[in-house]
Design a protein around this motif. Sequence first.
Motif, short mmCIF file in Angstrom:
data_model
loop_
_atom_site.label_atom_id
_atom_site.label_comp_id
_atom_site.label_asym_id
_atom_site.label_seq_id
_atom_site.Cartn_x
_atom_site.Cartn_y
_atom_site.Cartn_z
N ASN A 69 20.17 39.70 42.51
CA ASN A 69 20.17 38.19 42.32
C ASN A 69 21.68 37.69 42.63
OD1 ASN A 69 17.72 38.05 42.58
ND2 ASN A 69 17.49 37.55 40.00
N SER A 70 22.45 38.19 41.91
CA SER A 70 23.97 37.95 42.00
C SER A 70 24.56 38.33 43.42
CB SER A 70 24.80 38.76 40.66
OG SER A 70 26.11 38.35 40.87
N LEU A 71 24.20 39.37 43.78
CA LEU A 71 24.72 39.84 45.25
C LEU A 71 24.15 38.81 46.33
CD1 LEU A 71 24.47 43.59 45.02
CD2 LEU A 71 26.50 42.42 44.91
N MET A 72 22.83 38.31 45.88
CA MET A 72 22.20 37.45 47.08
C MET A 72 23.11 36.07 46.90
SD MET A 72 18.06 38.11 46.69
CE MET A 72 17.75 36.46 47.56
N ILE A 73 23.28 35.71 45.73
CA ILE A 73 23.96 34.25 45.28
C ILE A 73 25.46 34.47 45.90
CG2 ILE A 73 25.25 32.63 43.67
CD1 ILE A 73 22.83 33.48 42.08
N PHE A 76 25.94 38.58 49.66
CA PHE A 76 26.05 39.84 50.40
C PHE A 76 24.65 40.39 50.90
CE2 PHE A 76 29.94 39.82 47.37
CZ PHE A 76 30.81 39.90 48.33
N VAL A 77 23.85 40.11 50.26
CA VAL A 77 22.37 40.55 50.69
C VAL A 77 21.43 39.30 50.75
CG1 VAL A 77 22.80 42.84 49.68
CG2 VAL A 77 21.57 41.05 48.20
N THR A 78 20.44 39.54 51.58
CA THR A 78 19.40 38.43 51.68
C THR A 78 18.19 39.21 51.81
OG1 THR A 78 19.46 38.45 54.13
CG2 THR A 78 20.72 36.75 52.92
N ASP A 96 23.61 42.08 56.29
CA ASP A 96 24.30 41.47 57.23
C ASP A 96 25.44 40.76 56.83
OD1 ASP A 96 22.98 42.56 59.38
OD2 ASP A 96 21.96 40.52 59.69
N GLY A 97 25.23 40.22 55.18
CA GLY A 97 26.26 39.66 54.53
C GLY A 97 27.71 40.37 54.19
N ILE A 98 27.40 41.60 54.28
CA ILE A 98 28.33 42.62 53.90
C ILE A 98 29.62 42.50 55.17
CG2 ILE A 98 29.01 44.83 53.64
CD1 ILE A 98 26.74 45.30 52.18
#
Length: 98
Positions: A69-73, A76-78, A96-98
């Motif tokens: 969840n933190s990586l989503m916030i 970096f990830v969806t 794709d956020g990376i």
Amino acid sequence: MKEILKKVLTSKNFVVNNYIISIGINNNLSLNEFLVLVYLDNKFSNIFDVELMSNQLGLDLANTMEAFNSLMIKGFVTLDAVTDSEGRLNEVINLDGI
């Protein structure tokens, strides 16, 4: 925490891309966030399966979800909803956020 990292890195052949390392350092990712990101970068399937991720990383489910969840916030990830060939809706991980 060092024991968790050692266990994860010695139990599976993960490739840690230099770019992923720089993301971890430049964005002050926690160890759990970094492990989840490395796991996702090495994963062959993009289907979201938090229990499998948790088991393979040796983290409890709550810590795995918190890191994900933190990586989503942080962007970096969806999770994207995709319909498979049989008409079932699946959640797939998008890096794709990376």
